[in-house]
Structure formats: structure tokens, C-alpha cells
Design a protein around this motif. Sequence first.
Motif, PDB file in Angstrom:
ATOM      1  N   GLN A  33      -7.543   1.556 -41.768  1.00  0.00           N
ATOM      2  CA  GLN A  33      -6.828   0.292 -41.918  1.00  0.00           C
ATOM      3  C   GLN A  33      -5.310   0.421 -41.791  1.00  0.00           C
ATOM      4  O   GLN A  33      -4.645  -0.533 -41.404  1.00  0.00           O
ATOM      5  CB  GLN A  33      -7.196  -0.391 -43.231  1.00  0.00           C
ATOM      6  CG  GLN A  33      -6.648   0.293 -44.471  1.00  0.00           C
ATOM      7  CD  GLN A  33      -7.003  -0.448 -45.738  1.00  0.00           C
ATOM      8  OE1 GLN A  33      -7.205  -1.660 -45.726  1.00  0.00           O
ATOM      9  NE2 GLN A  33      -7.097   0.273 -46.836  1.00  0.00           N
ATOM     10  N   TRP A  34      -4.742   1.572 -42.073  1.00  0.00           N
ATOM     11  CA  TRP A  34      -3.292   1.758 -42.013  1.00  0.00           C
ATOM     12  C   TRP A  34      -2.853   2.538 -40.778  1.00  0.00           C
ATOM     13  O   TRP A  34      -1.681   2.874 -40.635  1.00  0.00           O
ATOM     14  CB  TRP A  34      -2.807   2.488 -43.270  1.00  0.00           C
ATOM     15  CG  TRP A  34      -3.139   1.739 -44.517  1.00  0.00           C
ATOM     16  CD1 TRP A  34      -4.061   2.084 -45.456  1.00  0.00           C
ATOM     17  CD2 TRP A  34      -2.577   0.500 -44.950  1.00  0.00           C
ATOM     18  NE1 TRP A  34      -4.107   1.134 -46.447  1.00  0.00           N
ATOM     19  CE2 TRP A  34      -3.198   0.147 -46.165  1.00  0.00           C
ATOM     20  CE3 TRP A  34      -1.599  -0.360 -44.430  1.00  0.00           C
ATOM     21  CZ2 TRP A  34      -2.887  -1.010 -46.872  1.00  0.00           C
ATOM     22  CZ3 TRP A  34      -1.293  -1.514 -45.135  1.00  0.00           C
ATOM     23  CH2 TRP A  34      -1.916  -1.828 -46.331  1.00  0.00           C
ATOM     24  N   VAL A  35      -3.778   2.852 -39.880  1.00  0.00           N
ATOM     25  CA  VAL A  35      -3.483   3.647 -38.693  1.00  0.00           C
ATOM     26  C   VAL A  35      -3.430   2.740 -37.467  1.00  0.00           C
ATOM     27  O   VAL A  35      -4.396   2.031 -37.173  1.00  0.00           O
ATOM     28  CB  VAL A  35      -4.548   4.752 -38.488  1.00  0.00           C
ATOM     29  CG1 VAL A  35      -4.229   5.579 -37.251  1.00  0.00           C
ATOM     30  CG2 VAL A  35      -4.649   5.643 -39.727  1.00  0.00           C
ATOM     31  N   MET A  76     -14.664  14.907 -38.588  1.00  0.00           N
ATOM     32  CA  MET A  76     -13.431  14.142 -38.362  1.00  0.00           C
ATOM     33  C   MET A  76     -13.759  12.804 -37.706  1.00  0.00           C
ATOM     34  O   MET A  76     -13.126  11.791 -38.020  1.00  0.00           O
ATOM     35  CB  MET A  76     -12.446  14.947 -37.506  1.00  0.00           C
ATOM     36  CG  MET A  76     -11.042  14.349 -37.477  1.00  0.00           C
ATOM     37  SD  MET A  76     -10.225  14.421 -39.098  1.00  0.00           S
ATOM     38  CE  MET A  76      -9.385  12.832 -39.112  1.00  0.00           C
ATOM     39  N   ALA A  77     -14.739  12.786 -36.825  1.00  0.00           N
ATOM     40  CA  ALA A  77     -15.165  11.519 -36.212  1.00  0.00           C
ATOM     41  C   ALA A  77     -15.714  10.570 -37.272  1.00  0.00           C
ATOM     42  O   ALA A  77     -15.469   9.358 -37.209  1.00  0.00           O
ATOM     43  CB  ALA A  77     -16.194  11.777 -35.118  1.00  0.00           C
ATOM     44  N   ASP A  78     -16.432  11.106 -38.257  1.00  0.00           N
ATOM     45  CA  ASP A  78     -16.922  10.261 -39.356  1.00  0.00           C
ATOM     46  C   ASP A  78     -15.758   9.663 -40.138  1.00  0.00           C
ATOM     47  O   ASP A  78     -15.790   8.486 -40.518  1.00  0.00           O
ATOM     48  CB  ASP A  78     -17.818  11.071 -40.299  1.00  0.00           C
ATOM     49  CG  ASP A  78     -19.167  11.420 -39.691  1.00  0.00           C
ATOM     50  OD1 ASP A  78     -19.556  10.803 -38.667  1.00  0.00           O
ATOM     51  OD2 ASP A  78     -19.836  12.324 -40.241  1.00  0.00           O
ATOM     52  N   ILE A  79     -14.730  10.457 -40.397  1.00  0.00           N
ATOM     53  CA  ILE A  79     -13.536   9.959 -41.094  1.00  0.00           C
ATOM     54  C   ILE A  79     -12.884   8.858 -40.271  1.00  0.00           C
ATOM     55  O   ILE A  79     -12.538   7.792 -40.780  1.00  0.00           O
ATOM     56  CB  ILE A  79     -12.558  11.118 -41.383  1.00  0.00           C
ATOM     57  CG1 ILE A  79     -13.165  12.080 -42.409  1.00  0.00           C
ATOM     58  CG2 ILE A  79     -11.192  10.591 -41.844  1.00  0.00           C
ATOM     59  CD1 ILE A  79     -12.430  13.398 -42.554  1.00  0.00           C
ATOM     60  N   ASN A  80     -12.715   9.097 -38.959  1.00  0.00           N
ATOM     61  CA  ASN A  80     -12.069   8.127 -38.071  1.00  0.00           C
ATOM     62  C   ASN A  80     -12.906   6.867 -37.851  1.00  0.00           C
ATOM     63  O   ASN A  80     -12.377   5.856 -37.401  1.00  0.00           O
ATOM     64  CB  ASN A  80     -11.771   8.765 -36.716  1.00  0.00           C
ATOM     65  CG  ASN A  80     -10.578   9.688 -36.757  1.00  0.00           C
ATOM     66  OD1 ASN A  80      -9.764   9.632 -37.672  1.00  0.00           O
ATOM     67  ND2 ASN A  80     -10.463  10.537 -35.756  1.00  0.00           N
ATOM     68  N   ALA A  81     -14.203   6.926 -38.142  1.00  0.00           N
ATOM     69  CA  ALA A  81     -15.087   5.764 -37.956  1.00  0.00           C
ATOM     70  C   ALA A  81     -15.126   4.862 -39.192  1.00  0.00           C
ATOM     71  O   ALA A  81     -15.754   3.803 -39.157  1.00  0.00           O
ATOM     72  CB  ALA A  81     -16.498   6.243 -37.617  1.00  0.00           C
ATOM     73  N   ASP A  82     -14.435   5.262 -40.243  1.00  0.00           N
ATOM     74  CA  ASP A  82     -14.431   4.501 -41.494  1.00  0.00           C
ATOM     75  C   ASP A  82     -13.297   3.465 -41.470  1.00  0.00           C
ATOM     76  O   ASP A  82     -12.123   3.832 -41.484  1.00  0.00           O
ATOM     77  CB  ASP A  82     -14.248   5.470 -42.665  1.00  0.00           C
ATOM     78  CG  ASP A  82     -14.278   4.803 -44.023  1.00  0.00           C
ATOM     79  OD1 ASP A  82     -14.106   3.568 -44.121  1.00  0.00           O
ATOM     80  OD2 ASP A  82     -14.453   5.536 -45.022  1.00  0.00           O
ATOM     81  N   PRO A  83     -13.635   2.157 -41.453  1.00  0.00           N
ATOM     82  CA  PRO A  83     -12.592   1.123 -41.402  1.00  0.00           C
ATOM     83  C   PRO A  83     -11.616   1.193 -42.569  1.00  0.00           C
ATOM     84  O   PRO A  83     -10.437   0.877 -42.416  1.00  0.00           O
ATOM     85  CB  PRO A  83     -13.379  -0.192 -41.432  1.00  0.00           C
ATOM     86  CG  PRO A  83     -14.766   0.157 -41.026  1.00  0.00           C
ATOM     87  CD  PRO A  83     -14.980   1.583 -41.436  1.00  0.00           C
ATOM     88  N   GLN A  84     -12.097   1.625 -43.728  1.00  0.00           N
ATOM     89  CA  GLN A  84     -11.223   1.742 -44.895  1.00  0.00           C
ATOM     90  C   GLN A  84     -10.154   2.810 -44.667  1.00  0.00           C
ATOM     91  O   GLN A  84      -8.993   2.638 -45.033  1.00  0.00           O
ATOM     92  CB  GLN A  84     -12.067   2.065 -46.129  1.00  0.00           C
ATOM     93  CG  GLN A  84     -11.327   1.949 -47.430  1.00  0.00           C
ATOM     94  CD  GLN A  84     -12.226   2.221 -48.627  1.00  0.00           C
ATOM     95  OE1 GLN A  84     -13.374   2.628 -48.498  1.00  0.00           O
ATOM     96  NE2 GLN A  84     -11.683   2.021 -49.807  1.00  0.00           N
TER      97      GLN A  84
END
Length: 177
Positions: free
Chosen positions: A33-35, A22-30
Motif C-alpha cells: 500500500q505504501w510502495v 519475496m513474491a508472496d510479500i510483494n503480492a500482499d496489498p497490505q
Amino acid sequence: MIEIRTPRLLLRRWHDDDLAPMADINADPQVMQWVDDGSVRDLERTAEDIERWEEEWDEEGFGLFAVELLASGELAGFTGLSVPEFLPEVASDVAISWRLGSPFWGQGYASEAAHATLEFALQDRGLDRVISIIRAGDDASENVIRKLGMVLERETEHPVFGFPLHVHAIDLTEFHG
């Protein structure tokens, strides 16, 4: 322990080994971008988020599910229900939301998980209405919202960041699960 199986997904409570993916998901700027303001989140912030999501399960009887792919066991992200306390004008409602890692986009996972979450809201939690709050311009989330049968209820602004938000709603007594 609440679990929901769909044809391709397992929606479940959070496990300790979900933190790193989940941290990897949250570290992705793409992805981010909408959060909120679009900032990525580190491991520590993700751990705080998961802890808060689990507390909401205990306090409200619903929360954000970890979304796992049945075929591989990979964590794809989350979907679920929460109280949108950040937006006072709808803070008495229950909102559905989702966030999936970019490798899982465009395959119908968000729609599949969100549909199962609406069924859970209606059948297991007895909710008669659910909203969704998305940032204007998030076309992928708008597409999921259309598939769920949600309709635009109001336009407003994020109280902290000032960007436009769209609030969609669905009357679950009319939802066809």
C-alpha cells in the motif's frame, strides 16, 4: 560475499530460493500500500526486481539485502541501500529502504535491519550521509526513521504518481551505531 548478522537477523545477498517468498510479500496489498501506486507485484516482476537489486550491488558496491530470520531461516523481506533515481532532486544521494512481510511487522525487525544497514553504510562503505524517502502517512516507516535518528529534510511529490513524499536524512558522522 557480504553478510551482516544482528541478534535476530541475517542480512545477505539474494539466493534463487528467495524468489517465491519475496513474491508472496510483494503480492500482499497490505505490504504494498505504501510502495509506488500501491499495486501488488507478481512472480515475474519480483524476479526482475531481485535481478535489478543484485545488479546494483555489482555496480554501486551496495544494494538491498535479503533479510532472513536467524531462528527459522525464513525470508522476512529486504532492507538496504540504493540510489533513488526515480526522484531527480535527490538522485545523487544514497537511500535506505525496507520492506517486510506483514507477519514480521511490529517485532522490531525493520529497525534492527535498518540500524545494521546504516552501520554498514558508514563503516564498510564510507558514506557520510543517507536519506530515506517515504510516502506521507506511512506511520510505521516514520517510526523506524525516528528510531534511526533521521530528520525530515524536505517534502516533495512523487514525480509519477503525484502523492506527497517525505525525505529524511542522517549525517552518519553523528550516527551512534
